[in-house]
Design a protein around this motif. Sequence first.
Motif, PDB file in Angstrom:
ATOM      1  N   PHE A 159     -17.949  13.618 138.318  1.00 40.42           N
ATOM      2  CA  PHE A 159     -17.749  12.233 137.885  1.00 40.42           C
ATOM      3  C   PHE A 159     -16.273  11.956 137.612  1.00 40.42           C
ATOM      4  O   PHE A 159     -15.760  10.880 137.954  1.00 40.42           O
ATOM      5  CB  PHE A 159     -18.566  11.934 136.635  1.00 40.42           C
ATOM      6  CG  PHE A 159     -18.257  10.595 136.048  1.00 40.42           C
ATOM      7  CD1 PHE A 159     -18.736   9.437 136.645  1.00 40.42           C
ATOM      8  CD2 PHE A 159     -17.444  10.472 134.928  1.00 40.42           C
ATOM      9  CE1 PHE A 159     -18.424   8.179 136.132  1.00 40.42           C
ATOM     10  CE2 PHE A 159     -17.138   9.231 134.395  1.00 40.42           C
ATOM     11  CZ  PHE A 159     -17.618   8.076 135.006  1.00 40.42           C
ATOM     12  N   PHE A 170     -14.714  11.402 140.833  1.00 42.15           N
ATOM     13  CA  PHE A 170     -15.099  10.089 141.374  1.00 42.15           C
ATOM     14  C   PHE A 170     -14.290   8.980 140.709  1.00 42.15           C
ATOM     15  O   PHE A 170     -13.758   8.085 141.387  1.00 42.15           O
ATOM     16  CB  PHE A 170     -16.591   9.860 141.141  1.00 42.15           C
ATOM     17  CG  PHE A 170     -17.052   8.466 141.452  1.00 42.15           C
ATOM     18  CD1 PHE A 170     -17.381   8.097 142.739  1.00 42.15           C
ATOM     19  CD2 PHE A 170     -17.138   7.500 140.445  1.00 42.15           C
ATOM     20  CE1 PHE A 170     -17.793   6.800 143.027  1.00 42.15           C
ATOM     21  CE2 PHE A 170     -17.556   6.213 140.725  1.00 42.15           C
ATOM     22  CZ  PHE A 170     -17.875   5.855 142.031  1.00 42.15           C
ATOM     23  N   VAL A 178     -22.678   4.724 138.398  1.00 41.40           N
ATOM     24  CA  VAL A 178     -22.407   6.163 138.445  1.00 41.40           C
ATOM     25  C   VAL A 178     -22.268   6.755 137.051  1.00 41.40           C
ATOM     26  O   VAL A 178     -22.768   7.849 136.779  1.00 41.40           O
ATOM     27  CB  VAL A 178     -21.147   6.445 139.284  1.00 41.40           C
ATOM     28  CG1 VAL A 178     -20.823   7.940 139.288  1.00 41.40           C
ATOM     29  CG2 VAL A 178     -21.345   5.953 140.710  1.00 41.40           C
ATOM     30  N   ASN A 182     -30.946  10.262 143.023  1.00 37.52           N
ATOM     31  CA  ASN A 182     -30.073  10.039 144.180  1.00 37.52           C
ATOM     32  C   ASN A 182     -30.439   8.742 144.903  1.00 37.52           C
ATOM     33  O   ASN A 182     -29.544   7.986 145.342  1.00 37.52           O
ATOM     34  CB  ASN A 182     -30.173  11.220 145.152  1.00 37.52           C
ATOM     35  CG  ASN A 182     -29.244  12.360 144.797  1.00 37.52           C
ATOM     36  OD1 ASN A 182     -28.103  12.416 145.233  1.00 37.52           O
ATOM     37  ND2 ASN A 182     -29.746  13.277 143.978  1.00 37.52           N
ATOM     38  N   ILE A 211     -29.081   5.701 142.904  1.00 41.81           N
ATOM     39  CA  ILE A 211     -27.642   5.508 143.062  1.00 41.81           C
ATOM     40  C   ILE A 211     -27.312   5.016 144.472  1.00 41.81           C
ATOM     41  O   ILE A 211     -26.415   4.179 144.666  1.00 41.81           O
ATOM     42  CB  ILE A 211     -26.897   6.809 142.746  1.00 41.81           C
ATOM     43  CG1 ILE A 211     -26.983   7.108 141.260  1.00 41.81           C
ATOM     44  CG2 ILE A 211     -25.437   6.734 143.167  1.00 41.81           C
ATOM     45  CD1 ILE A 211     -26.360   6.037 140.382  1.00 41.81           C
ATOM     46  N   ALA A 263     -25.179   1.637 144.166  1.00 39.69           N
ATOM     47  CA  ALA A 263     -23.731   1.806 144.296  1.00 39.69           C
ATOM     48  C   ALA A 263     -23.159   0.869 145.359  1.00 39.69           C
ATOM     49  O   ALA A 263     -23.797   0.615 146.387  1.00 39.69           O
ATOM     50  CB  ALA A 263     -23.404   3.250 144.648  1.00 39.69           C
ATOM     51  N   GLN A 314     -20.301   4.239 148.053  1.00 36.34           N
ATOM     52  CA  GLN A 314     -21.646   4.825 147.997  1.00 36.34           C
ATOM     53  C   GLN A 314     -21.677   6.306 148.329  1.00 36.34           C
ATOM     54  O   GLN A 314     -22.321   7.100 147.640  1.00 36.34           O
ATOM     55  CB  GLN A 314     -22.585   4.028 148.906  1.00 36.34           C
ATOM     56  CG  GLN A 314     -24.054   4.357 148.688  1.00 36.34           C
ATOM     57  CD  GLN A 314     -24.636   5.137 149.862  1.00 36.34           C
ATOM     58  OE1 GLN A 314     -23.898   5.844 150.558  1.00 36.34           O
ATOM     59  NE2 GLN A 314     -25.936   5.018 150.058  1.00 36.34           N
ATOM     60  N   ALA A 371     -20.434   8.161 145.374  1.00 39.44           N
ATOM     61  CA  ALA A 371     -21.379   8.064 144.251  1.00 39.44           C
ATOM     62  C   ALA A 371     -22.514   9.072 144.417  1.00 39.44           C
ATOM     63  O   ALA A 371     -22.969   9.695 143.450  1.00 39.44           O
ATOM     64  CB  ALA A 371     -21.916   6.642 144.142  1.00 39.44           C
ATOM     65  N   VAL A 395     -21.929  12.602 143.210  1.00 38.25           N
ATOM     66  CA  VAL A 395     -22.143  12.883 141.787  1.00 38.25           C
ATOM     67  C   VAL A 395     -23.587  13.297 141.539  1.00 38.25           C
ATOM     68  O   VAL A 395     -23.863  14.330 140.920  1.00 38.25           O
ATOM     69  CB  VAL A 395     -21.764  11.654 140.933  1.00 38.25           C
ATOM     70  CG1 VAL A 395     -22.043  11.928 139.459  1.00 38.25           C
ATOM     71  CG2 VAL A 395     -20.308  11.283 141.138  1.00 38.25           C
ATOM     72  N   THR A 396     -24.530  12.496 142.015  1.00 39.62           N
ATOM     73  CA  THR A 396     -25.943  12.788 141.734  1.00 39.62           C
ATOM     74  C   THR A 396     -26.484  13.932 142.601  1.00 39.62           C
ATOM     75  O   THR A 396     -27.505  14.535 142.254  1.00 39.62           O
ATOM     76  CB  THR A 396     -26.787  11.523 141.956  1.00 39.62           C
ATOM     77  OG1 THR A 396     -26.536  11.006 143.275  1.00 39.62           O
ATOM     78  CG2 THR A 396     -26.435  10.473 140.917  1.00 39.62           C
TER      79      THR A 396
END
Length: 422
Positions: free
Chosen positions: A64, A67, A79, A123, A126, A130, A135, A138, A141-142
């Motif tokens: 994160f 990001f 996010v 996921n 997001i 996002a 995207q 983002a 991250v997940t």
Amino acid sequence: MPVPGFAVPRREFVRTLLHRGSPPERPDTGEDLAEVGDATLARAARYWVVVPVAYRIAAFVKVFIGFAAANGSVGLFPVLPAAALGVAANAGFLWWLLRSGGLPARRTRRVLTADLGAGLGLNLLIAVLAPDAVQPFAIDVTWTWLVGSVAMWAGTSGLPAALLLLAAAVPVRVLLTLAGGLRLDNPLALSRSIGCLVALAVSIVVACGILVLLGVGTRFALDIGLRRGQEAERKRTQRLLHDSVLQTLEALAIAPSDDADHAAERLAQLRSVAHAEAAELRRSITEPIEPRTGRSFVVELADVAAEMAREGLRTQLVAADFADDDRLSADRRTAMCEAVREALRNTVKHAGTSRVVLRVEERDGGTAVVARDQGRGFDVRERGPGFGIRQSIEARLAEVGGTGQVESTPGNGTRVTLWVPH
């Protein structure tokens, strides 16, 4: 010597681990070493899943931050809550694992399936929320959640299950790209998708490596424990024979001066001693060793002194300054009494005297017993310690954290100091 088929991990064992993952946890009968090893490995594998869970907590924060540094405030709204949710959920998962004693054996598949489903749902959420411009970043991250999930499946279910999840990740990544409204040939989406798949592959390799190391380490550890157990049992048997049968035979071999004049009484005494010794030896072999309760340490020492009185040794037990408050554990009391018995038997055999003083006292945070006689003594520098001193006294006390020391000079008797901590 290694135990055949057990101490040295065979290729079949490693292949089985990679193919099936950690063995299922089942009752340990203790009858077969391979079963013991599998049961131990299964219990250890219940805890190793804390590694990917802890990784996800740290990775969510790290990814994160990357990001946010690369994209600023763009896409921060979906996010940031997702990353916070990932950290909180995995922290709770980690707390539950540690409190419940690892991953529950009977619910492993259900827990891991629920974990995988939660990762897919996060996921997908997001991917939809996002902004198109960020995207793919983002999802990075997940995607951390799924990396940990695949690693856990690799360790618990084996390499085939992990590879199946890796293959399934390709259409999942396609679905996430399309859910965000991006084309499949979008360069950014394509490069980030490849990176996510590589992360899954790396997690599988690491998880399988941990599994193999855990399995091989368990086998080696059990092999070492087995050898030490066999050595301990051998020493215990030697002590048992030395402190019972051998000592009794040597005591019987010492003929009193009036032995010929009281042959009938002497024969009856020999039979009585032999019968008692046989009963004690049978009890030691067949019955488990249980601590005696409700008796003070001084009383147990008095019993040892009374036992030695039957062999002609008069013992003066001095315990006036000793507060017998049962601070000694059962193992230490037993070790001390056996060491005292050996010291008194050495007095009977070697000291050339029938009197000994046994003093009990508090010393250096423990309990000390000093056996002092005024016998012939010996030069400790010229005569090395025999089996009785090395094993029945020094080694026995060392096993419970104590010490044994023999001091003697020719013509000035012998002092044996025994000590164990509280």
